[in-house]
Scaffold this motif. Sequence first.
Motif, PDB file in Angstrom:
ATOM      1  N   ASP A   1      33.609  39.829  37.159  1.00 45.76           N
ATOM      2  CA  ASP A   1      35.248  40.270  37.524  1.00 45.76           C
ATOM      3  C   ASP A   1      35.246  41.682  37.798  1.00 45.76           C
ATOM      4  OD1 ASP A   1      35.127  40.987  34.743  1.00 45.76           O
ATOM      5  OD2 ASP A   1      35.465  39.970  33.904  1.00 45.76           O
ATOM      6  N   GLN A   2      36.807  41.242  38.610  1.00 50.18           N
ATOM      7  CA  GLN A   2      37.434  42.660  38.816  1.00 50.18           C
ATOM      8  C   GLN A   2      38.426  43.011  38.958  1.00 50.18           C
ATOM      9  OE1 GLN A   2      36.345  40.481  43.338  1.00 50.18           O
ATOM     10  NE2 GLN A   2      36.514  42.699  43.533  1.00 50.18           N
TER      11      GLN A   2
ATOM     12  N   ARG B   1      42.308  43.072  40.818  1.00 50.72           N
ATOM     13  CA  ARG B   1      42.078  43.461  42.159  1.00 50.72           C
ATOM     14  C   ARG B   1      43.925  43.122  41.113  1.00 50.72           C
ATOM     15  NH1 ARG B   1      39.298  37.831  44.402  1.00 50.72           N
ATOM     16  NH2 ARG B   1      40.966  37.762  45.778  1.00 50.72           N
ATOM     17  N   GLU B   2      44.600  44.142  42.382  1.00 49.34           N
ATOM     18  CA  GLU B   2      46.473  44.065  42.764  1.00 49.34           C
ATOM     19  C   GLU B   2      46.282  44.074  41.135  1.00 49.34           C
ATOM     20  OE1 GLU B   2      47.848  43.698  45.319  1.00 49.34           O
ATOM     21  OE2 GLU B   2      47.221  42.649  46.403  1.00 49.34           O
TER      22      GLU B   2
ATOM     23  N   ARG C   1      35.856  35.972  40.135  1.00 44.76           N
ATOM     24  CA  ARG C   1      35.147  35.882  41.385  1.00 44.76           C
ATOM     25  C   ARG C   1      34.834  34.658  41.000  1.00 44.76           C
ATOM     26  NH1 ARG C   1      32.434  38.212  45.651  1.00 44.76           N
ATOM     27  NH2 ARG C   1      33.264  40.285  45.814  1.00 44.76           N
TER      28      ARG C   1
ATOM     29  N   LYS D   1      48.756  36.606  45.535  1.00 39.94           N
ATOM     30  CA  LYS D   1      49.549  36.617  44.996  1.00 39.94           C
ATOM     31  C   LYS D   1      50.171  36.033  45.071  1.00 39.94           C
ATOM     32  CE  LYS D   1      51.117  41.512  44.637  1.00 39.94           C
ATOM     33  NZ  LYS D   1      51.415  42.690  45.643  1.00 39.94           N
TER      34      LYS D   1
ATOM     35  N   ILE E   1      48.153  36.314  39.716  1.00 46.88           N
ATOM     36  CA  ILE E   1      47.218  36.135  40.689  1.00 46.88           C
ATOM     37  C   ILE E   1      46.923  34.931  39.754  1.00 46.88           C
ATOM     38  CG2 ILE E   1      45.228  36.478  41.613  1.00 46.88           C
ATOM     39  CD1 ILE E   1      45.553  39.574  41.670  1.00 46.88           C
TER      40      ILE E   1
END
Length: 369
Positions: free
Chosen positions: A43-44, A46-47, A53, A258, A300
């Motif tokens: 996982d990361q 993002r925004e 992922r 998004k 998201i």
Amino acid sequence: MANRVLIVGAGLTGATLANLLAENGHQVLVIDKRSHLAGNCYDQIREEILVSRYGAHLFHTNNKKVWQYLQQFSDWRPYEHQVLTKINDQTITLPVNINTINQLFGLKLKTAKEMRHFLSKQAIQLDKVESLADYLLTNVGQVIYQKIFYGYSRKQWGIDPGCLDTSLSSRLPIRYNFDNRYFTDQYQALPVGGYSALVKKMLEHKNIEVKLKTDYFKLSKSKLKSFDQIIYTGPIDQYFAYQFGRLEYRSLKFEFSKIEREYYQNNSVINFPDLTVPYTRIIEFKYFDPTSAKETKHTIIAREYPKSQGEPYYPVPRARNGQMLAKYLAEARELEKTGVYFAGRLGTYRYLNMDQAIADAIRLAERIG
Ligand SMILES: Cc1cc2nc3c(=O)[nH]c(=O)nc-3n(C[C@H](O)[C@H](O)[C@H](O)COP(=O)(O)OP(=O)(O)OC[C@H]3O[C@@H](n4cnc5c(N)ncnc54)[C@H](O)[C@@H]3O)c2cc1C
């Protein structure tokens, strides 16, 4: 005696083995062909939102040893997962429980006895239960099977549920109470900061070296010979150059979007069993991460589209794969005598929850010593 060990794959299986073997004094090199750690749990941010992922990962276990082992690598936030499923304009709760039946049929069942009686009138009698479809038909009958399970399973696996074996039934429990939780395990939680951070911590050890973007099959023979033991967590059929044929996997395409509003849907996961909808579910990540949920005005989501080609995700539970796997496992057992071990989701071609992957890895580490 300290050995030099090569671990192929930096997922939870590889990370657990690396951590435990390093603790035992072995020198460990972990390689992964991807550019990141944590395998499919990756996982990361993002925004500003923590996003998985390769699909949402909810940790749940009854295994106290696994739960206690993981405490050293992360704080954990209690999280009990719930799933909704959309049927026409109605949104109902899963797994099937008394609430589901009341919502679907406009009933007011109150007790386990009433639920059993209702389902027994729906259920179909079959002489033999040989497939997932048989299991569902004999437990919940045609109407519930068609509305909730048929389309979802058909899309998920790409084959008729009549061709899927009954092993999948454990993933589709039927409850005679009002428990809407997706899992009933004793420990249910998410690692604060995510799984990538958890795995990074597992691999932080003076005896562990990690090399990303490194494919096992591109290593030279002399390099491989320099290790006393190899633990391989990639696809087992690929290791043996597909000599008995290719094991089937189901893959997924994740379509991330998004959306400029605080929330998109009213739950983290909503299933779409309708065959005319091409995806199986929509995940909204904010629900797993209360910090970003508080602070962001956007959200998201990911739509999940099952497919047969691509990253190997789910082993397909049907007879032809079972027969092929038996041959690969026999070869793997022979290789163990030479210090090559097969482990994990791809290395043993089993759908493993994270806790099972870790439990298996702990057992293997104990065996290797
Ligand atoms: C969509 C999805 C959702 C899931 N949700 C949950 C959940 O909610 N709860 C739960 O408990 N479990 C869940 N799981 C299961 C969980 O992902 C697995 O239990 C876990 O990933 C197993 O870890 P692993 O290390 O065995 O495999 P992986 O995470 O797949 O790691 C294997 C690694 O090996 C690497 N590799 C492969 N071949 C090579 C090669 N030739 N050279 C170098 N590296 C190689 C791969 O790149 C990969 O990083 C889910 C799985 C999927 C697919």
